[in-house]
Enzyme design. Structure first.
Site, mmCIF file in Angstrom:
data_model
loop_
_atom_site.group_PDB
_atom_site.id
_atom_site.type_symbol
_atom_site.label_atom_id
_atom_site.label_comp_id
_atom_site.label_asym_id
_atom_site.label_seq_id
_atom_site.Cartn_x
_atom_site.Cartn_y
_atom_site.Cartn_z
ATOM 1 C CG ASP A 1 -8.397 0.377 3.861
ATOM 2 O OD1 ASP A 1 -9.071 -0.436 3.198
ATOM 3 O OD2 ASP A 1 -7.158 0.325 3.929
ATOM 4 C CE LYS B 1 -4.159 -1.942 2.122
ATOM 5 N NZ LYS B 1 -5.199 -1.772 3.177
#
Length: 298
Positions: free
Chosen positions: A124, A87
């Site tokens: 997220d 990420k």
């Protein structure tokens, strides 16, 4: 199946019987990636909405990650989800970023722009909030202090989302105080740090308790916290979804707290990427939850 809008899944609708030269392809990049539920999730939406598209696992070794992201436009992919451990590398690969991706310091959703550049987002926190709103209608971030257990990447996304939702205070608890204080110091907002051993004191008058650690996951040690000081109207949620009802959620439910499991965060965080890649805003339904869990949690 719920038909809430014009884009809702229709009974009997299926994906085209074969892929074509116009098939839009996305995937999920990680290492390892075989355990990912994203292909099942996105594949279900592609079938439901009858889209000429494909979503594939992309196993990318850490020493090839820069080349892999640079190759997405050249291969004609429309984008990709990104999971651990890539990420932060995905953020570095992007020419443009959303504000939330920049604040979280990581990217989980890549969109290939028409000019071939990569745009990065982090959904997220969006998925976390949407899961709470769906699982606990009427919940508001401003309800009271939020207790967040853990100080990793997931905790950072949750903290950013809670600050944006109006949480008056975040009580960030972690075994390593250095890591918690580093996270708190990098964000604007009222974040108070304490060791995980002081969780009981932190729960007094809290409106939300969030477990962002892997404790309580299948194969991991249990999360050892005392819920006695937590108000019984405080919402309790666990990012772990294997098992779906973790020991923390079972304990909270047993004392009368409203609870929300972690599966919905996985499902909701996928919505913005799917819409960007395939042009349809997908729904998260009970049917979708069942399909994603069909062969057991991973």
């Amino acid at each position: 199946m719920t038909l809430a809008n014009d884009n809702a899944p229709l009974a009997g609708v299926a994906a085209p019987p074969f892929l074509t030269g116009r098939t839009r392809v996305a995937g999920v990049a990680g290492w390892p990636v075989a355990h990912s539920r994203s292909p099942r999730l996105h594949g279900t939406w592609l079938r439901w909405y009858g889209i000429d598209g494909a979503y594939v696992p992309l196993a990318v070794p850490p020493d090839r990650v820069a080349a892999a992201f640079a190759g997405l436009p050249a291969l004609g992919l429309v984008g990709a989800n990104v999971t651990v451990p890539h990420k932060e590398a995905a953020l570095a690969a992007c020419e443009t970023l959303t504000d939330r991706a920049r604040r979280i310091g990581a990217v989980n959703t890549l969109v290939v722009q028409q000019d071939g550049t990569l745009h990065g987002d982090n959904t997220d926190g969006f998925g976390f909030l949407e899961n709470l709103r769906q699982g606990a209608p009427g919940w508001r971030g401003s309800r009271g202090p939020a207790v967040v257990l853990g100080a990793g990447g997931a905790a950072r996304a949750v903290c950013v989302a809670l600050l944006d939702s109006g949480a008056p205070e975040i009580r960030l608890l972690n075994r390593s105080m250095d890591r918690a204080e580093a996270l708190a110091g990098s964000l604007d907002g009222r974040i108070v740090c304490a060791p995980l051993s002081e969780s009981s004191r932190a729960m007094m008058d809290a409106g939300l308790l969030v477990n962002t650690t892997s404790l309580g996951m299948a194969g991991q040690p249990p999360l050892d916290v005392d819920l006695e000081p937590l108000p019984t109207d405080a919402l309790v949620t666990d990012l772990v979804y294997a098992p779906l009802e973790t020991p923390l959620l079972a304990m909270a439910r047993g004392r009368g707290n409203p609870v929300v499991d972690g599966l919905g965060m996985l499902l909701h965080q996928a919505r913005p990427g799917f819409e960007a890649w395939f042009g349809v805003a997908p729904e998260v339904t009970d049917d979708l939850r069942r399909v994603v869990l069909e062969d057991g949690p991973s």
